[in-house]
Structures are given as structure tokens and as C-alpha cells.
Design a protein around this motif. Structure first.
Motif, short mmCIF file in Angstrom:
data_model
loop_
_atom_site.label_atom_id
_atom_site.label_comp_id
_atom_site.label_asym_id
_atom_site.label_seq_id
_atom_site.Cartn_x
_atom_site.Cartn_y
_atom_site.Cartn_z
N HIS A 13 43.72 46.67 38.89
CA HIS A 13 45.10 46.65 38.42
C HIS A 13 45.99 46.87 39.64
CE1 HIS A 13 44.26 47.22 34.05
NE2 HIS A 13 43.17 47.80 34.51
N VAL A 38 40.49 39.79 39.53
CA VAL A 38 39.09 39.86 39.12
C VAL A 38 38.25 38.94 40.01
CG1 VAL A 38 39.68 40.37 36.72
CG2 VAL A 38 39.21 38.03 37.38
N HIS A 55 37.70 44.84 37.64
CA HIS A 55 39.06 44.32 37.76
C HIS A 55 39.93 45.37 38.43
CE1 HIS A 55 38.62 46.21 33.79
NE2 HIS A 55 39.92 46.48 33.82
N ASP A 77 48.99 41.12 33.73
CA ASP A 77 48.40 41.89 32.64
C ASP A 77 49.20 41.62 31.36
OD1 ASP A 77 47.89 44.30 30.87
OD2 ASP A 77 46.59 44.78 32.57
N MET A 122 46.43 41.79 37.52
CA MET A 122 45.02 42.12 37.70
C MET A 122 44.39 41.10 38.64
SD MET A 122 44.18 44.03 34.53
CE MET A 122 42.89 43.20 33.75
N PHE A 180 37.10 38.43 30.67
CA PHE A 180 37.57 37.98 31.98
C PHE A 180 36.81 36.74 32.45
CE2 PHE A 180 39.21 42.49 32.99
CZ PHE A 180 40.39 42.22 32.33
#
Length: 117
Positions: free
Chosen positions: A103, A44, A101, A32, A42, A8
Motif C-alpha cells: 500500500h 503487486v 501487496h 485502492d 497498491m 490480485f
């Protein structure tokens, strides 16, 4: 701070491709690559924070920004009647990538049960 080997972190730095949804100083949102629903993206933090268990009061601004941005991002992806957010934490929580992260998962039909019993 970033981790040189974290997938990531590499996406955040632009070293690996992603289908971006949103980006600012603190976060990156992207689709994703293995979606489990019609909409699956996602979010992050740009800072490398390995797990949710590693979050401290110093991270309040980052996570406040992320959580207040989620409704807009979900709506922009067509999730107007609800969605699910999932944060896997640590080994027992089945975290695969050790960079926090979130979702965001949804679609036109109701999602199945949160946890299979």
C-alpha cells in the motif's frame, strides 16, 4: 505463476477491473478501491507470492524493481513530500489478500500515527 482464485492475480490477468497507474513485466500498480487517504494505491508483483514471509532470494529482482519504481509512482500521484508504505504479512499482520501487496498512502496533510497505541 498465478493462483486462479486470487483477486490480485485476477486483476493482473485483466479478469477484474482496476484503475491502473503502472504496469510492466513484473508488477502492476493500481488505485485502492477503499482508499484511506487522498492518495492510496497498491503495487503487486505479477507473480503470485502469498506473503512477504514467502519471499526468497529468487524474488530479489521483482522486489528490487518494485522498490526502485515506487518513488516515481508516488511522485506521479502527487506525493512529493513523503508517503507511507505498508505491507501486511500473515494473520497477525492483518493481511486480507494472500498475494503480497504494498500500500502506498499519502496526501497533502501529514498522516496520523503509524500504529494506534
Amino acid at each position: 505463476m498465478n493462483d486462479a482464485n486470487c483477486i490480485f492475480c485476477r486483476i493482473v490477468r485483466g479478469e477484474l477491473p482496476s484503475k491502473k497507474i503502472y504496469e510492466d513485466n513484473t508488477m502492476l500498480a493500481f488505485h485502492d478501491i477503499h482508499p484511506v487517504a487522498p492518495v492510496h494505491f497498491m503495487v503487486v508483483p505479477k507473480a503470485h507470492i502469498p506473503t512477504l514471509a514467502d519471499v526468497t532470494p529468487e524474488h530479489a529482482g521483482i522486489f528490487g524493481s518494485i522498490m526502485t519504481r515506487l518513488p516515481q509512482l508516488a511522485a506521479e500521484q502527487g506525493l512529493t513530500d513523503g508517503w507511507r508504505t505498508v505491507i501486511n504479512t500473515g494473520r497477525v499482520g492483518r493481511q486480507d489478500v494472500y498475494h503480497v501487496h504494498i500500500h502506498v498512502i499519502g496526501g497533502p496533510d501529514p498522516l496520523g500515527p503509524m500504529i494506534q497505541r
